[in-house]
Design a protein around this motif. Structure first.
Motif, PDB file in Angstrom:
ATOM      1  N   LEU A 117       0.836  -1.201   0.000  1.00  0.00           N
ATOM      2  CA  LEU A 117       0.000   0.000   0.000  1.00  0.00           C
ATOM      3  C   LEU A 117       0.872   1.253   0.000  1.00  0.00           C
ATOM      4  O   LEU A 117       0.570   2.227  -0.706  1.00  0.00           O
ATOM      5  N   LEU A 118       1.948   1.253   0.778  1.00  0.00           N
ATOM      6  CA  LEU A 118       2.857   2.394   0.800  1.00  0.00           C
ATOM      7  C   LEU A 118       3.453   2.645  -0.587  1.00  0.00           C
ATOM      8  O   LEU A 118       3.563   3.791  -1.027  1.00  0.00           O
ATOM      9  N   LYS A 119       3.814   1.565  -1.267  1.00  0.00           N
ATOM     10  CA  LYS A 119       4.371   1.706  -2.622  1.00  0.00           C
ATOM     11  C   LYS A 119       3.305   2.207  -3.592  1.00  0.00           C
ATOM     12  O   LYS A 119       3.577   3.055  -4.442  1.00  0.00           O
ATOM     13  N   GLN A 120       2.104   1.655  -3.461  1.00  0.00           N
ATOM     14  CA  GLN A 120       1.016   2.039  -4.368  1.00  0.00           C
ATOM     15  C   GLN A 120       0.680   3.520  -4.242  1.00  0.00           C
ATOM     16  O   GLN A 120       0.360   4.188  -5.229  1.00  0.00           O
ATOM     17  N   ASP A 148       7.288   7.809   0.346  1.00  0.00           N
ATOM     18  CA  ASP A 148       8.725   7.629   0.520  1.00  0.00           C
ATOM     19  C   ASP A 148       9.042   7.299   1.981  1.00  0.00           C
ATOM     20  O   ASP A 148       8.443   7.874   2.898  1.00  0.00           O
ATOM     21  N   ASP A 149       9.979   6.403   2.193  1.00  0.00           N
ATOM     22  CA  ASP A 149      10.356   6.014   3.555  1.00  0.00           C
ATOM     23  C   ASP A 149      10.823   7.208   4.391  1.00  0.00           C
ATOM     24  O   ASP A 149      10.624   7.236   5.613  1.00  0.00           O
ATOM     25  N   ARG A 189       9.317  12.411   9.478  1.00  0.00           N
ATOM     26  CA  ARG A 189       8.987  13.836   9.476  1.00  0.00           C
ATOM     27  C   ARG A 189       7.696  14.112  10.244  1.00  0.00           C
ATOM     28  O   ARG A 189       6.937  13.205  10.564  1.00  0.00           O
ATOM     29  N   TYR A 190       7.458  15.409  10.478  1.00  0.00           N
ATOM     30  CA  TYR A 190       6.210  15.858  11.079  1.00  0.00           C
ATOM     31  C   TYR A 190       5.268  16.351   9.970  1.00  0.00           C
ATOM     32  O   TYR A 190       5.735  16.692   8.867  1.00  0.00           O
ATOM     33  N   ARG A 203      -1.896  11.746   0.995  1.00  0.00           N
ATOM     34  CA  ARG A 203      -1.553  10.340   0.765  1.00  0.00           C
ATOM     35  C   ARG A 203      -1.378   9.600   2.093  1.00  0.00           C
ATOM     36  O   ARG A 203      -1.757   8.422   2.214  1.00  0.00           O
ATOM     37  N   ILE A 204      -0.822  10.285   3.083  1.00  0.00           N
ATOM     38  CA  ILE A 204      -0.679   9.689   4.406  1.00  0.00           C
ATOM     39  C   ILE A 204      -2.053   9.420   5.005  1.00  0.00           C
ATOM     40  O   ILE A 204      -2.321   8.338   5.557  1.00  0.00           O
ATOM     41  N   CYS A 205      -2.946  10.402   4.923  1.00  0.00           N
ATOM     42  CA  CYS A 205      -4.307  10.227   5.445  1.00  0.00           C
ATOM     43  C   CYS A 205      -5.034   9.093   4.725  1.00  0.00           C
ATOM     44  O   CYS A 205      -5.785   8.329   5.341  1.00  0.00           O
ATOM     45  N   LEU A 206      -4.805   8.982   3.428  1.00  0.00           N
ATOM     46  CA  LEU A 206      -5.428   7.924   2.649  1.00  0.00           C
ATOM     47  C   LEU A 206      -4.909   6.558   3.089  1.00  0.00           C
ATOM     48  O   LEU A 206      -5.687   5.599   3.231  1.00  0.00           O
ATOM     49  N   THR A 207      -3.609   6.464   3.318  1.00  0.00           N
ATOM     50  CA  THR A 207      -3.029   5.208   3.787  1.00  0.00           C
ATOM     51  C   THR A 207      -3.639   4.797   5.119  1.00  0.00           C
ATOM     52  O   THR A 207      -3.990   3.631   5.340  1.00  0.00           O
TER      53      THR A 207
END
Length: 199
Positions: free
Chosen positions: A106-109, A113-114, A119-120, A131-135
């Protein structure tokens, strides 16, 4: 099916009704559009459907059962402003783990980025943070995704990229989508039908 029956809501006992006698359904794998101008109650309806607000009248059911908030909510919302949906004092890695460790696939899709994980939120762009919220929203138990103007603040290229990924994941996992937007072109392009409750 995500099903709202005879829903009504207002914020105070004698205030104006945002909506009344409203029926809405979203089937698994279905893409439903909810158009309408700002300030009419679309976001409030999304919160009612997700269980964050109780309707004054009517009921919400998820797959035939009365919907109540739990540890894992099968109905997730993606908001217009992702920075308001996360804890600004948490690092991105902690935010993602709030609903369980996300899969590497899912992170790749979602092209995460790692380096973002350390980060904050204020150190990411709006598109990156969405994208973070979507994940986070796409945990393994998510059955329905309510997209409340989720890309309206982003540039056209980022919008197209995020929507392409969302539709691929929704189709693959048979997730029902309710797409809330004042952008009629977007709704015509990606939705199978529209609910004209706020037009």
């Amino acid at each position: 099916m995500l099903e709202g029956n005879d829903l009504a809501f207002r914020y105070s006992g004698n205030g104006d009704w945002l909506f009344r006698h409203l029926d809405i359904t979203v089937a698994p794998g279905e893409r439903v559009g909810l158009p309408g101008p700002s300030g009419r109650g679309k976001s409030t309806l999304a919160k009612v459907l997700a269980g964050y607000l109780r309707p004054v009248q009517g009921s919400v059911a998820v797959d035939g059962r009365q919907h109540t908030q739990g540890v894992f909510n099968p109905v997730q919302i993606l908001f217009q402003h992702p920075e308001l949906a996360v804890n600004p004092r948490w690092k991105i890695g902690d935010i993602l783990c709030e609903t369980g460790t996300p899969s590497i696939d899912l992170l790749k899709q979602l092209q995460i980025d790692d380096s973002w994980l350390k980060r904050y939120p204020h150190e990411l762009s709006g598109g990156e943070l969405q994208r973070i919220c979507l994940t986070r929203a796409l945990n393994g138990r998510t059955r329905y995704l309510l997209c409340d103007e989720m890309t309206s603040m982003l540039d056209a290229l980022t919008q197209a990229s995020i929507w392409k990924t969302v539709l691929e994941i929704a189709d693959d996992r048979h997730i029902g989508l309710l797409v809330i937007s004042h952008d009629a072109t977007l709704l015509d392009r990606i939705c199978q039908r529209k609910v004209e409750a706020f037009v």
